[in-house]
Design an enzyme around this catalytic site. Structure first.
Site, mmCIF file in Angstrom:
data_model
loop_
_atom_site.group_PDB
_atom_site.id
_atom_site.type_symbol
_atom_site.label_atom_id
_atom_site.label_comp_id
_atom_site.label_asym_id
_atom_site.label_seq_id
_atom_site.Cartn_x
_atom_site.Cartn_y
_atom_site.Cartn_z
ATOM 1 C CD GLU A 216 7.807 -4.715 8.951
ATOM 2 O OE1 GLU A 216 7.388 -3.554 9.122
ATOM 3 O OE2 GLU A 216 9.015 -5.030 8.967
ATOM 4 C CD GLU B 111 12.147 -3.719 8.754
ATOM 5 O OE1 GLU B 111 11.132 -3.014 8.955
ATOM 6 O OE2 GLU B 111 12.850 -4.194 9.680
ATOM 7 C CD GLN C 219 4.739 -0.804 7.203
ATOM 8 O OE1 GLN C 219 4.987 -0.137 8.203
ATOM 9 N NE2 GLN C 219 3.986 -1.892 7.230
ATOM 10 C CG ASP D 161 12.722 6.455 5.286
ATOM 11 O OD1 ASP D 161 13.345 7.511 5.412
ATOM 12 O OD2 ASP D 161 11.654 6.354 4.658
ATOM 13 C CE1 TYR D 162 11.043 2.833 8.931
ATOM 14 C CE2 TYR D 162 9.314 1.237 8.472
ATOM 15 C CZ TYR D 162 9.728 2.410 9.069
ATOM 16 O OH TYR D 162 8.845 3.156 9.793
ATOM 17 C CG HIS E 109 7.539 7.091 8.597
ATOM 18 N ND1 HIS E 109 8.074 7.530 9.772
ATOM 19 C CD2 HIS E 109 7.016 5.866 8.853
ATOM 20 C CE1 HIS E 109 7.895 6.618 10.716
ATOM 21 N NE2 HIS E 109 7.251 5.598 10.184
#
Length: 801
Positions: free
Chosen positions: A492, A523, A545, A548-549, A590
């Protein structure tokens, strides 16, 4: 053969009868397999009965160089392409741990998990263009879809990127199709929808076959799919004259002739035009139910069961052969007898080979126990009973043999016997053999292993400039893309703007959109793109990115990528670099440091935690020269900090598993990593004012962790240790503590109890002070270390507050 108008050539008739024989043999293998489970020779069985004809038709258009990402119903397809024998099929059912007997998994997976070996004995990729390639199956439903997308995407890259033309053993100009299979119920999974959408956007040669028998275990279709039909539900993806999209083809699973025709059409579209195809095969059956764990008579009506019997694909093909191909029933009966006998013989060979392998150790141990019984003055009768129990085992396992040996050794542990020494030596050898059978190949053992990449230190001159950390990474990535055409990056915002922190700024314009590429917000399939392209010999950097993701992609990372090398026992590798960023800053989603999540789920990948961007660049250089997958977690707050640019930015490497001492000291050892290095160093400088000398160690990588046990040498000097990080209590600090105190035996050198410094038991708050109050700060480090010294010498170190 009947005397009638000839509809088919002799060659075609021969082919049809061969297909029918294969279908019958595969069905018989399923029936026998179920019986073997009920007899106790295997623990579980799941089979591809009812799907035979569609899989034979698909196999007809599967060429050398093509790739498969399927699931556990695909036995007939694997038979048909010549990459699975019936004997190998049964070897996997029995969990035969010999890689020759079960090339797909060496007995490490339950039956129905198929794979071909992409690697030679040295761990190097074979000529994939000359082989029919099956990526390694996984059990989680729809879990094959992200990888399928990646393998199809690789074909697009090989076709459109002229820089890849030289790699003729990896692709034939991108003419390969990635064939996927999935059950109708599993199309309800998010992974399926995400992969389908991405394939439509990317326009890649991905041919998905949906085997639709109208159930998902006991749950009927209307509970799974809108309109009770995946092809109807996805009709909006159908391409038009003016809009790109999918080709959607539907066909009945019992209609042999229609299946053949439809697959030829699908292949032509997919291979020549690089248009994805959804191939919906409906009116399929599943004669034996979902698996050996239950009976479908419990949830299917009598009417449904009768319909399935009437529409069984083998029955329908037999009827068609008699009526249209003009073959006499007696001839078909002969074919069926031969096929069933062949399956039975293959089962017997597989079972004999499996038992011969197991009984080798049993025979050796039995002889040793007999000698022990003769030599023992106190326990001969007890050992005789152990021997009797071992001999009684109808289908003995290695477990029973191991237990018999250990039980005997416990009986004679006080006696000095020659047989005792024999048993001890056998036990040591057996433990090594069983490690190889069950626990080897977690990480690469080839000469391309990341642990074997030669260390190259960064070089500097007086003219070396201080630049932002993001520019260090940019220079590293630029050098990698220039050096090797197989390197590519995607994620991304990675392309046009060069990622959110500018590590790839300007590199899409320089190297092209195929090399530095934007993706959608997805993701799971970003990781799938990475796995698929890495399997096919490319060197992808897939960006998630923020750390956390990872939760969105964790099943694909854990179930597929991390265990790939292990579950194929070195048969396949996907050296994907997953790039992300984490630590410090504010905000629940984040600034996370969920390291324990990665440590517990990503064994088989290396977890790299550089403290700055120069170290990160060195690790990227290392991993791009290796064949191991990895996660590299950059420090969120380090992109605009100034660092000195190495003159050899594209060449220097940082070794894995080698901690670095950032500051020497004699009072307390502080072990940390990543952004915490700066926090700890600030505290250590302040502690020096109080007369406390801290030795600060950056572990650099968590997997592997301190391979040469350097940390214990520091503890021998300081006799105190602190573990500091930003994970929750009991997370990565507990992992590091176990490694150092237990594995390195550092506990024996401690004069104070070990201390951990962690984040709070929640994710970081967003307020301007959220980072300070949510995660360890320099004051907290100072206070906890100083408190240790107060306990040691309260006179020299009186309480601060």
């Amino acid at each position: 053969m009947k005397e009638a108008k000839v509809k088919f050539s002799q060659a075609r008739v021969k082919e049809i009868l061969a297909d029918y024989r294969l279908a019958v043999e595969s069905r018989e293998a399923s029936i026998i397999g179920r019986r073997e489970v009920f007899m106790g020779k295997a623990k579980f069985g799941i089979f591809g009965d009812g799907k035979e004809l569609a899989q034979i038709a698909m196999a007809k258009v599967f060429r050398q160089g093509d790739f498969r990402a399927g699931y556990y119903r695909d036995q007939t397809f694997m038979f048909a392409i010549g990459e699975l024998t019936v004997q190998q099929y049964f070897a996997q059912l029995y969990a035969h741990t010999d890689v020759v007997a079960d090339p797909a998994s060496a007995g490490r997976l339950m039956n129905g998990h198929y794979a071909t070996r992409f690697l030679d004995d040295e761990g190097k990729l074979k000529n994939l263009v000359e082989n029919k390639n099956s990526s390694a199956d996984i059990s989680p439903t729809a879990g094959q879809m992200p990888r399928l997308l990646g393998m199809a995407y690789a074909s697009k890259l090989f076709r459109q990127n002229e820089g890849l033309r030289e790699f003729t053993t990896l692709s034939d100009h991108g003419n390969e199709i990635a064939f996927g299979t999935i059950g109708n119920a599993s199309t309800s999974e998010g992974m399926f929808f995400e992969a389908v959408n991405a394939a439509g956007v990317l326009q890649v040669p991905m041919l998905i076959s949906v085997w639709d028998d109208e159930y998902g275990i006991s749950v009927p279709q209307e509970y799974h799919t809108t309109k009770a039909s995946i092809s109807k539900a996805l009709a909006g993806l159908q391409r038009t004259e003016t809009e790109k999209g999918f080709e959607i083809i539907t066909v009945k699973g019992w209609d042999y002739a229609a299946l053949m025709e439809a697959y030829q059409k699908a292949e032509k579209i997919c291979r020549e035009e690089h248009v994805p195809v959804l191939f919906h095969v409906y009116e399929m059956t599943q004669p034996q139910g979902h698996s050996t764990s239950g009976s479908h008579e419990r949830y299917k009506t009598k009417e449904r069961l009768a319909w399935e019997a009437d529409h069984d694909c083998i029955r329908k093909m037999r009827e068609w052969i008699i009526s249209d191909v003009m073959i006499l029933p007696e001839e078909i009966d002969d074919i069926e007898r031969e096929a069933r006998q062949s399956a039975k013989q293959a089962k017997e060979r597989a079972w004999k080979a499996f038992m011969d392998d197991v009984r080798k150790d049993q025979r050796v141990v039995t002889e040793m126990l007999e000698r022990a019984a003769q030599q023992s003055t106190h326990h001969g009768e007890e050992i005789a009973r152990v021997l009797e129990d071992l001999a009684k085992a109808i289908n003995p396992t290695r477990l029973e043999t191991m237990r018999a040996a250990k039980q005997t050794l416990r009986l004679i542990h006080r006696e000095n016997l020659a047989a005792k020494e024999e048993l001890v030596q056998w036990l040591k050898n057996s433990e090594a053999d069983n490690h190889d059978r069950y626990s080897s190949h977690i990480n690469s053992v080839s000469e391309e292993s990341a642990l074997k990449v030669k260390r190259v230190d960064p070089t500097y001159t007086e003219s070396s400039s201080f630049i932002d950390g993001r520019e260090i990474l940019q220079a590293c990535f630029d050098a990698a893309l220039t050096r090797d055409p197989r390197v590519l990056a995607f994620g991304e915002d990675v392309g046009r703007i060069g990622d959110v922190n500018q590590g790839f700024a300007g590199l899409q314009a320089k190297h092209g959109e195929l090399r530095v590429t934007d993706t959608g917000i997805r993701e799971c399939t970003i990781i799938g793109q990475g796995i698929g392209t890495a399997l096919r010999g490319l060197k992808p950097i897939a960006e998630i990115q923020y750390l956390d993701y990872f939760i969105y992609a964790l099943p694909t990372l854990s179930d597929d990528l991390a265990c790939l090398y292990y579950r194929t026992k070195g048969g396949q590798k996907a050296p994907l670099i997953v790039r992300t960023r984490g630590h410090r800053l504010e905000g629940v989603w984040h600034a996370g440091s969920q390291i324990a999540m990665l440590l517990s789920t990503l064994r088989g990948m290396y977890i790299i935690t550089p403290r700055n961007m120069t170290q990160a660049a060195g690790f990227y250089n290392t991993m791009l020269r290796s064949d191991d997958p990895s996660v590299i977690i950059e420090c969120l707050n380090g992109y605009r900090l100034k660092e000195k640019l190495p003159d050899n930015i594209g060449e220097f490497t940082v070794p894995l598993g080698v901690p670095e001492i950032l500051r020497e000291g004699s009072d307390v050892t502080i072990v940390t990593y990543g952004s915490m290095c700066r926090v700890v160093m600030e505290a250590a400088e302040e502690l020096e004012r109080f007369g406390v000398q801290c030795e600060v160690i950056d572990v650099q990588t968590l997997l592997p962790f301190d391979l040469h046990h350097a940390i214990v040498e520091s503890v021998k000097k300081t006799n105190r240790i602190v573990f500091a990080d930003e994970d929750v209590p009991g997370g990565a600090t507990a992992f590091m503590m176990q490694k150092v105190l237990e594995e390195q035996d550092a506990y024996q050198y401690l004069d104070s109890k070990p201390v951990t410094i962690t984040a709070k038991e929640h994710r970081p708050a967003y307020a301007s002070d959220g980072d300070y109050f949510s995660k360890p700060n320099p004051e907290e480090v100072l206070e906890k270390v100083y408190a240790m010294m107060t306990e040691v010498d309260p006179g020299k170190f009186p309480s601060l507050y």
